[in-house]
Each structure stands twice: as C-alpha cells, then as structure tokens.
Design a protein around this motif. Sequence first.
Motif, PDB file in Angstrom:
ATOM      1  N   UNK A  52      -3.904  -9.226  -8.540  1.00  0.00           N
ATOM      2  CA  UNK A  52      -2.992  -8.937  -9.638  1.00  0.00           C
ATOM      3  C   UNK A  52      -2.295 -10.201 -10.112  1.00  0.00           C
ATOM      4  N   UNK A  53      -1.768 -10.168 -11.323  1.00  0.00           N
ATOM      5  CA  UNK A  53      -1.201 -11.384 -11.911  1.00  0.00           C
ATOM      6  C   UNK A  53       0.194 -11.715 -11.397  1.00  0.00           C
ATOM      7  N   UNK A  54       0.878 -10.772 -10.781  1.00  0.00           N
ATOM      8  CA  UNK A  54       2.248 -11.010 -10.332  1.00  0.00           C
ATOM      9  C   UNK A  54       2.379 -10.703  -8.846  1.00  0.00           C
ATOM     10  N   UNK A  55       2.991 -11.607  -8.122  1.00  0.00           N
ATOM     11  CA  UNK A  55       3.201 -11.362  -6.705  1.00  0.00           C
ATOM     12  C   UNK A  55       3.556 -12.636  -5.964  1.00  0.00           C
ATOM     13  N   UNK A  56       4.150 -12.478  -4.789  1.00  0.00           N
ATOM     14  CA  UNK A  56       4.513 -13.597  -3.929  1.00  0.00           C
ATOM     15  C   UNK A  56       4.110 -13.280  -2.501  1.00  0.00           C
ATOM     16  N   UNK A  57       3.539 -14.250  -1.823  1.00  0.00           N
ATOM     17  CA  UNK A  57       3.107 -14.098  -0.433  1.00  0.00           C
ATOM     18  C   UNK A  57       4.021 -14.926   0.465  1.00  0.00           C
ATOM     19  N   UNK A  58       4.371 -14.362   1.621  1.00  0.00           N
ATOM     20  CA  UNK A  58       5.078 -15.104   2.664  1.00  0.00           C
ATOM     21  C   UNK A  58       4.307 -14.926   3.961  1.00  0.00           C
ATOM     22  N   UNK A  59       3.969 -16.033   4.580  1.00  0.00           N
ATOM     23  CA  UNK A  59       3.248 -16.007   5.853  1.00  0.00           C
ATOM     24  C   UNK A  59       4.102 -16.696   6.913  1.00  0.00           C
ATOM     25  N   UNK A  60       4.351 -16.003   8.019  1.00  0.00           N
ATOM     26  CA  UNK A  60       5.007 -16.603   9.177  1.00  0.00           C
ATOM     27  C   UNK A  60       3.958 -16.798  10.266  1.00  0.00           C
ATOM     28  N   UNK A  61       4.394 -17.226  11.438  1.00  0.00           N
ATOM     29  CA  UNK A  61       3.451 -17.442  12.528  1.00  0.00           C
ATOM     30  C   UNK A  61       2.859 -16.139  13.039  1.00  0.00           C
ATOM     31  N   UNK A  62       3.540 -15.024  12.777  1.00  0.00           N
ATOM     32  CA  UNK A  62       3.036 -13.734  13.260  1.00  0.00           C
ATOM     33  C   UNK A  62       2.793 -12.725  12.153  1.00  0.00           C
ATOM     34  N   UNK A  63       3.434 -12.868  11.008  1.00  0.00           N
ATOM     35  CA  UNK A  63       3.417 -11.839   9.978  1.00  0.00           C
ATOM     36  C   UNK A  63       2.909 -12.394   8.650  1.00  0.00           C
ATOM     37  N   UNK A  64       2.417 -11.477   7.815  1.00  0.00           N
ATOM     38  CA  UNK A  64       2.002 -11.834   6.456  1.00  0.00           C
ATOM     39  C   UNK A  64       2.405 -10.692   5.536  1.00  0.00           C
ATOM     40  N   UNK A  65       3.107 -10.999   4.448  1.00  0.00           N
ATOM     41  CA  UNK A  65       3.605  -9.962   3.542  1.00  0.00           C
ATOM     42  C   UNK A  65       3.390 -10.383   2.100  1.00  0.00           C
ATOM     43  N   UNK A  66       3.159  -9.382   1.254  1.00  0.00           N
ATOM     44  CA  UNK A  66       2.978  -9.612  -0.180  1.00  0.00           C
ATOM     45  C   UNK A  66       3.967  -8.756  -0.949  1.00  0.00           C
ATOM     46  N   UNK A  67       4.698  -9.382  -1.860  1.00  0.00           N
ATOM     47  CA  UNK A  67       5.607  -8.680  -2.771  1.00  0.00           C
ATOM     48  C   UNK A  67       4.947  -8.566  -4.138  1.00  0.00           C
ATOM     49  N   UNK A  68       4.929  -7.357  -4.693  1.00  0.00           N
ATOM     50  CA  UNK A  68       4.489  -7.172  -6.077  1.00  0.00           C
ATOM     51  C   UNK A  68       5.223  -5.976  -6.658  1.00  0.00           C
ATOM     52  N   UNK A  69       5.151  -5.806  -7.978  1.00  0.00           N
ATOM     53  CA  UNK A  69       5.904  -4.724  -8.610  1.00  0.00           C
ATOM     54  C   UNK A  69       5.035  -3.489  -8.816  1.00  0.00           C
ATOM     55  N   UNK A  70       5.630  -2.452  -9.379  1.00  0.00           N
ATOM     56  CA  UNK A  70       5.006  -1.139  -9.458  1.00  0.00           C
ATOM     57  C   UNK A  70       3.730  -1.072 -10.260  1.00  0.00           C
ATOM     58  N   UNK A  71       3.466  -2.046 -11.091  1.00  0.00           N
ATOM     59  CA  UNK A  71       2.207  -2.049 -11.832  1.00  0.00           C
ATOM     60  C   UNK A  71       1.014  -2.215 -10.905  1.00  0.00           C
ATOM     61  N   UNK A  72       1.260  -2.776  -9.732  1.00  0.00           N
ATOM     62  CA  UNK A  72       0.160  -3.203  -8.878  1.00  0.00           C
ATOM     63  C   UNK A  72       0.134  -2.555  -7.498  1.00  0.00           C
ATOM     64  N   UNK A  73       0.958  -1.540  -7.256  1.00  0.00           N
ATOM     65  CA  UNK A  73       1.000  -0.953  -5.912  1.00  0.00           C
ATOM     66  C   UNK A  73      -0.370  -0.445  -5.477  1.00  0.00           C
ATOM     67  N   UNK A  74      -1.040   0.307  -6.355  1.00  0.00           N
ATOM     68  CA  UNK A  74      -2.333   0.874  -5.981  1.00  0.00           C
ATOM     69  C   UNK A  74      -3.368  -0.227  -5.754  1.00  0.00           C
ATOM     70  N   UNK A  75      -3.354  -1.222  -6.607  1.00  0.00           N
ATOM     71  CA  UNK A  75      -4.297  -2.322  -6.459  1.00  0.00           C
ATOM     72  C   UNK A  75      -4.063  -3.064  -5.148  1.00  0.00           C
ATOM     73  N   UNK A  76      -2.816  -3.342  -4.840  1.00  0.00           N
ATOM     74  CA  UNK A  76      -2.508  -4.065  -3.606  1.00  0.00           C
ATOM     75  C   UNK A  76      -2.892  -3.255  -2.377  1.00  0.00           C
ATOM     76  N   UNK A  77      -2.649  -1.944  -2.421  1.00  0.00           N
ATOM     77  CA  UNK A  77      -3.026  -1.096  -1.297  1.00  0.00           C
ATOM     78  C   UNK A  77      -4.517  -1.178  -1.020  1.00  0.00           C
ATOM     79  N   UNK A  78      -5.296  -1.306  -2.061  1.00  0.00           N
ATOM     80  CA  UNK A  78      -6.747  -1.355  -1.904  1.00  0.00           C
ATOM     81  C   UNK A  78      -7.216  -2.729  -1.432  1.00  0.00           C
ATOM     82  N   UNK A  79      -6.582  -3.777  -1.936  1.00  0.00           N
ATOM     83  CA  UNK A  79      -7.102  -5.118  -1.693  1.00  0.00           C
ATOM     84  C   UNK A  79      -6.556  -5.785  -0.434  1.00  0.00           C
ATOM     85  N   UNK A  80      -5.408  -5.366   0.055  1.00  0.00           N
ATOM     86  CA  UNK A  80      -4.855  -5.964   1.270  1.00  0.00           C
ATOM     87  C   UNK A  80      -5.447  -5.295   2.505  1.00  0.00           C
TER      88      UNK A  80
END
Length: 695
Positions: free
Chosen positions: A118-146
């Motif tokens: 998706x065109x909008x989003x931010x990723x944060x990776x720590x030594x143990x965790x990985x998270x992606x922030x995106x808005x409601x336009x992309x929830x379904x897409x992110x659920x499928x692709x992550x």
Amino acid sequence: MTTITMIHAAAPPRRFPGPSCPRRPFLKTLKPQLRILTLTNSSAHPPPPSISAKPSSQLRKTRNTAVDDDSKLTALRSLFSTPSNAIDAYIIPSQDAHQSEFIAECYMRRAYISGFTGSAGTVVVTKELAALWTDGRYFLQAEKQLNSSWTLMRAGNSGVPSTSEWLNNVLSPGSRIGIDPFLFSSNAVEELREAMTSNSHELVYLYEYNLVDKIWNARPKPPSNPIRVHDLKYAGVDVSSKLSNLRSELSNAGSSAIVLSMLDEIAWLLNLRGNDIPHSPVMYAYLIVEADAAKLFVDNSKVTREVVSYLKSAGVELKAYESILSEIKSLAAKGAHLWLDTSSVNAAIASIYAAACDEYSGGVGSKTKVRNSTTGHSGGPPAAIYRPSPVSLLKSLKNFAELEGMRNSHLRDAAALAQFWDWLEQEIQEDIVLTEVAVSDKLLEFRSKQAGFVGTSFDTISGSGANGAIIHYKPEPDSCGLVDAKKLFLLDSGAQYVDGTTDITRTVHFGEPSAWQKECFTRVLQGHIALDQAVFPENTPGFVLDAFARSSLWKIGLDYRHGTGHGVGAALNVHEGPQSISYRFGNTTPLMKGMVVSNEPGYYEDHAFGIRIENLLYVKEVDTPNRFGGIEYIGFEKLTFVPIQAKMIDMSLLSVTEIDWLNEYHSQVWEKVSVLLNDSPREWLWRNTRPLEKV
C-alpha cells in the motif's frame, strides 16, 4: 532527556537520489473493522449481505513467503549490532528523500521489508518485534500481505498506539532508535524526538547507508530518465524571471540562500520536467538558490545537451546529486542565512546545517533566526530562517499560459472520455464481459491518442458495485471485479499532458439505479453544484467552503470521510499545496486567483456502492454588485467538461437553480467538446447533454 546522535563522520555521499482528497491519507478515527465510511442511515438502508467489497490490495497475490520475510528481518536485525550502528530499533517510512507522494520503485523500502505494498504506512523493527502502521484504507490489504512475524497496527483505531508510543512501551529506557534522516522531514523528526523524551531514548541518524538497501538483493536501480525542458509557451514565465522573483523573496526575508527539495517546486521553478516517478513529471534533484547563483543537484546522466545549454543560459550550475550535504556545509562556512522549510526539507539537510552553524558560530548559529538583512551575506554568523517555501505558493498561482494549457488539455481529455464512455456503454449493451482493469486499460488507450499525452496522473480507480465504496481502490489484473451492468460504476482517473494535468470522477449506472442510489447521487450533485457556485471574499481559506459540498448530505444524516478538494499542478503533480478544501481547519491558506482545485464530494455505502462527482476548477475574481469592506470577491470557473449522467438524478430533489446549472454545464460541454468528436462518440455526447426539466 532525548538526544540525537549523528553517525556520519564527514557525511559520506549517498548512493541514491532521493501524503485531503480520496487518494491522500485522510482517516483519523476508524472502527476496529475496515470502515471507509460508516453508514449513518444503516437501519433504513442496510447493505446487502451477499455483497462484499473487493479491494484490489486484498486480492493481490502475496509476493513474499513467510520464510522470505523472516530472512529479511533477520538480515536487517543483524545490522543493528554493528559498531557503526549499535541500535535497538529501526524506523522505515514510506517516503523518499523529497517527501514525494509517489516514489520510484528503488525507494519502496517499506514495501520490500514488509511485503505490504500500500502507498501509506510506517514500519518499526526492534530486535524482537516487527510492526506496520497503516490507515483504514489498507487494513484488508495489510492483513493479507503481512505474515505472522508482523503485527498490524490499525492506525486511528481506539487504543492503537502511535509509533513513538509503541516504542516507549516495548523498549527499555535509554534505547537507541535508528532512522535514515533523508527519509524524514525535519518537522517529523522533531515530533518523534519530543514524543520519546520521557523514556530518554536516543534518536540515531544513520547517514552512511539505509539499512534496508544493505540487505535488498537485486534492488532496482535509481531512475535515470532524461530531463526535458518545459516549453515556455506552456510555462508562461521564463526561468530567469522566476529566479529573480524568488531572490526578491529571499531578500525580503533576510535570507541569502534557500534549499528546495520538493520535486515539483524544482521542476516548476526551472521549467523542467522529468520521468523519475510514476504519474508525476518530475526528476530527483535538489536546488540551492542564492542571491547571485543557483545550483541544481542531479544525476548528470539525466541531463541532455539541450538541458545543459538551457540551464547554463539561465545561470544554473549543475552539481552531483550526492554533493548536497557538502554544499550545505559550505553555505554555513560563508555565513549564509539559509531558508529552510522544515515541513518538507529532510532532517539530514537540516541537521547538517545546524551542526555547521554551531561549528562556524561558536555553538549559537543554529538557534539564530534572521528577520532582516539587506545584503546577500550578513558577514556575521550563519543562521537558519524557518519558513514555508515561497515556491509552493508561487507555483499554485497559475499564470495565463498555464491556465490556457489546463483549459486545452482538459478539452482533449474530455474528448477521450466521451470516446471511452460511448465505447463502454456499447460493450455493456452487447453483454461483453469486462473486468475493471480492462476498462481502465481501454481508457488509457483513448487518452494516449490525444495530442500531448504523457501518462496517467495517478492509478485509475475503476470500481464496480461494492468496490466503488473503497475510496482508494485499485484493481489488479489477476483478481479484479467485473463491470456489472446492474451496479453503480465509479471511475476516477486523470492524465498528464505536456500542457496540463487532469483529474475527473464520474459515477454511472448502466441499468436502472435504485431510488436510494439516485437520492444519494443527487445529494452529492447538489453539494458539487453548491461549491461550484460559491462566491466568497478574498483571503477565505478552503476549509470555510467545505460545508457547502456536504450540506445536502448532512440534511439526511450522511457524509463522506475525505476532503472535498485538493490543489492541482499545471502539467505537474495532480496533488499540490498549499491550498485545499477540507474539513481539516488547520490549513488556513486562502484560495487565491489562479489556483486550481478539485471539487469532489462523494458518498460511500460499505459493501454496496460508492458515488463521487469530480471536476477541476480554477479560482477567479467575480464581479459582484457590492464590495463590502472594499475587498474583492472570488469564485470558480470550470475546467472539466464531461456529462453527468442524467438517469442518476432524482429531479424532484433539485431546485430550478440547480437544474439551470446542470443544463448550462451540459450546454458548455456540447459546445466545447463536440467539435473534437465525430460519429458515435459525438452522438453519445449529444444524447448526454440534452436539457433536463423539473418533474
């Protein structure tokens, strides 16, 4: 206390060059499930349970397997502990070094590391965790692709922390958080730094290389497309005059130099166009303008002999793209008062200049703000002047040639659309099976035959039925929906021409729309007409007008969750500032004569249909019988001339004035566009521009 550590030594050269409308980020608060727009009147008009929206992103094939994604995270984390980094987390935004809305493929680092495209989003990776922030336009897409290694953070939902809040929660106090300072605006870094103060985290600028680039095998090469001169007959003002005007702005502000990083500002100021970014005719570059010099920092392989000669005659020196930071330090060394727009210039430039100011002024230069100066260089310590870029406003005020180019390109675009709609209606009548992508491709075919066509101005939104309710919908070839004659069809598209930029949305039905669909459409149309006819005093900001477009929907408890209008460039970016028409009242930029804005109210019923009607307008002076306070009054003139489908209108809801507006508009459409058409498309235009009468 939060500190910033700069790991750069001598700031090594970079290895690479270089987000209110329905296609821009707009959702702030959402329900836990995907809700592009909550249906206020759901009890009266429940969405059919058998219909489900199909966002293209949800249907897109997952490109990365879990193993691939895990290996990328492992490789990325292995760089955290190197002596030159020594970080506990790394933030990966969507931007390039110029805060561009669209970016070249080689800079899609967030997409590469996460698999989320998706065109909008931010990723944060720590030594143990990985998270992606995106808005409601992309929830379904992110659920499928992550994959399972990732946590999806549904930004805007109640209880979902921001990136900084999450980092404060998962990291031990005093942790080191790495960023690529080229990918964050100076303001964004300041906000991030302030948010992490309570936990004494250290924000680490990693200048030497981007960590994702280090692990990205077969990374696409940076674009190297040739730059072209934007003809003066379209630009209207030569580059020497533009530079002279900018230098006057610098002098008035007490500044001796300005650094520009927004690509459309550079393209506009130098009357150049490029092809480095999809949909936007710009090139990756920086520009420094001083009282007696101008330097363009760009990959030399993109510069043709014609452009070299052109720039030389305009007094613009060519410099290597990667040398921007050393030039910034040189400006500080000679005492320059540098104008910085911290909302757009990246943190790498701002921090290097601040450090150099400290070096050359005993530690106080970076905190000095110059207010007045009568010479090119003060002779005193260097200092930053923090102000919005003057080019942003200058660019938004179209001159006669730019407006003429916009008018002409819109008429050619209208002819292509008439040919397209005539073709599509015939195909539907003959029961030809068409996908949403096939329809989009056919429109591109018609447009590409028009004189001066360069490309699309954004990805076409071609949505049938429920897909039309997905405001940011983009169909994919292998999984898109079919165009259904029994459902509403929403088409939002635009083109780049050598003389102008277009953006238009029409919503149609190929069969018989329901009474409810007609009412919703008519109320959207009423809002469109109300904004089109608005007359208002000069210095009125766009947010004041936003309610005009919503009023008819509000009367029955309906609304839409996107801005009503965005600025549009002249043969430039389809989205430009500083002007907008939106419910977000933070933008106080007044609408001024010569600006171009979109007029695009809509209504979206989840799992059922979407409606949007969009024209482009330019702002002009209006001759009113009175001038209260002695000021000017202004209004709009239409640039877009494509019929609005009559069968979608509930005539009983329209006033006589509104019917007169529609008939007058269609009369203009026929008069202006029919001369560009022949045969069947011309007949189609005739049928769709006949006068309507009050029922």
